[in-house]
Design an enzyme around this catalytic site. Structure first.
Site, PDB file in Angstrom:
ATOM      1  N   ASP A 112       8.865   4.168  -1.205  1.00 42.46           N
ATOM      2  CA  ASP A 112       8.125   3.572  -0.094  1.00 42.46           C
ATOM      3  C   ASP A 112       7.126   3.015  -0.589  1.00 42.46           C
ATOM      4  OD1 ASP A 112       7.209   3.195   2.493  1.00 42.46           O
ATOM      5  OD2 ASP A 112       6.492   5.208   2.818  1.00 42.46           O
ATOM      6  N   ASP A 116       0.892  -1.199   0.150  1.00 38.69           N
ATOM      7  CA  ASP A 116       0.041   0.008   0.095  1.00 38.69           C
ATOM      8  C   ASP A 116       0.768   1.261  -0.050  1.00 38.69           C
ATOM      9  OD1 ASP A 116       0.817  -0.935   2.723  1.00 38.69           O
ATOM     10  OD2 ASP A 116      -0.772   0.821   3.485  1.00 38.69           O
ATOM     11  N   GLU A 136      -0.072  -0.887   5.957  1.00 39.05           N
ATOM     12  CA  GLU A 136       0.950  -0.439   6.955  1.00 39.05           C
ATOM     13  C   GLU A 136       0.839   1.110   6.745  1.00 39.05           C
ATOM     14  OE1 GLU A 136       4.860   1.357   7.873  1.00 39.05           O
ATOM     15  OE2 GLU A 136       3.719   1.732   6.032  1.00 39.05           O
TER      16      GLU A 136
END
Length: 379
Positions: free
Chosen positions: A103, A72, A137
């Site tokens: 990320d 995610d 997350e």
């Protein structure tokens, strides 16, 4: 185009805004299954999780190294501010742009390709490789890694080593890795008073005035001195509210929200007791609700940190700093079933920002570092 870069772009093209995985894990599962991994999807309240494991020749007696991460990403923010669409990978000025580039979709791709290269070179590897991947997350983190860890713990599954692919580097790949994180605990405090007319304070009780001395003491308190690995624990106010908006009304209550970032030098129970003692000393009528979002964890120097430092130096020439700074991560959950958890990934200067990116020169070296660690620990 390298295999790692191609897979990174394939993952970035999936608009997997938390908690929607957008079939990223399906892409990963197909690659892992082809290597002989046993893959298990663990769904929980709209969250998609993946647990995949490939045992070596030693079976369950071999060491197990897990790669952990998340598919995610955070929301894009205003699309018109992006130089190029966030879910269409773009190359400019030696960088790959797209939401999740840093990320952490490059790390996920590097995990996969490193494993493919390792298995091809070491088909009879002794130890085991595992993947623990979640789509929760960047959100509440209540149905992601923590749920998988609970399931693995109930099964008696223990990990020996875990690398979390968070973007830990600063200026150069591998200059910083995280061998621990501080814990995070928040409090919601309501101090009760008596509402009244501001011209008649003797008929009211101002909760702001009552709270102020205690607030000053809490802000000045030294909670601990830290230790070799962690800075001192910090206490910070995040929100303070009172009053009706009128200028002639003493409020009936004052609401305060605060947060501890605490090290292994303090405990949840100890910090809570000290806060209550200060509030009680000042005679406040209050309610206080606590929430702990993560306990501190620490991996002292050992096999995993040594292997990672050696791999980074061999691949990049960079000397690595072990650090525990920054916010919380899913490493706090994995540490329950794994004695050695370290976070390592690309530079984090653009994460969560408009025009998130990774320098192309870091993509394949990242994969190579992960592969070198596999070779050192489980070949």
């Amino acid at each position: 185009m390298s295999a790692t870069l191609a897979l990174t772009e394939q993952l970035i093209a999936r608009a997997s805004v938390t908690p929607d995985d957008q079939h990223c894990q399906q892409i990963m599962t197909e690659r892992l299954a082809a290597l002989g991994f046993e893959c298990e999807t663990i769904a929980s309240h709209g969250v998609t999780n993946l647990w995949a494991v490939k045992r070596g020749t030693a079976g369950r007696d071999g060491k197990l190294l897990a790669f952990a991460g998340h598919t995610d990403v955070v929301p894009t923010g205003p699309l018109e501010q992006w130089t190029s669409p966030p879910f269409i990978p773009a190359h400019r000025d030696g960088k790959l742009y797209g939401r999740g580039a840093a990320d952490m979709k490059t790390s996920l791709a590097a995990f996969i390709v490193a494993s493919e290269e390792f298995v091809a070179a070491h088909p009879d590897h002794r130890g085991a490789i595992a993947f623990l991947i979640t789509s929760d997350e960047e959100g509440p983190a209540t149905d992601g890694t923590v749920k998988v860890v609970e399931l693995l713990d109930a099964r008696g599954e223990q990990l020996d080593y875990c690398i979390v692919g968070e973007p830990t580097s600063s200026a150069e790949l591998g200059d910083v890795v995280k061998n621990g994180r501080r814990g995070s605990m928040s409090g919601e405090l309501i101090v009760k008073g008596v509402q009244g007319h501001i011209a008649y304070p003797h008929l009211a009780k101002n909760p702001i005035h009552l709270l102020a001395p205690a607030l000053a003491e809490l802000a000045a308190e030294q909670w601990d001195a830290g230790n070799e690995y962690f800075p001192p624990t910090t206490w910070q106010v995040s929100n303070l509210r009172a009053g009706t908006g009128a200028t002639n009304v003493i409020p009936g209550h004052a609401d305060l929200m605060f947060n501890f970032r605490f090290s292994t030098a303090s405990t949840v129970e100890g910090l809570q007791a000290r806060v209550h003692a200060i509030l009680d000393k000042h005679g406040l009528d209050y309610t206080l609700k606590w929430s702990v979002s993560g306990l501190p964890f620490l991996t002292p120097r050992g096999e995993l940190s040594n292997a990672l430092e050696h791999a980074i130096r061999a691949e990049t020439g960079v000397t690595t700093e072990l650090s525990t700074t920054g916010g919380t991560s899913d490493g706090r959950f994995i540490a329950r079933i794994c004695p050695q958890v370290i976070e390592f990934g690309p530079p984090n200067g653009s994460i969560h920002k408009i025009d998130e990116h990774i320098e192309l020169r870091f993509v394949d070296p990242l994969k190579n570092v992960y592969r070198r660690v596999l070779e050192q620990l489980i070949a």
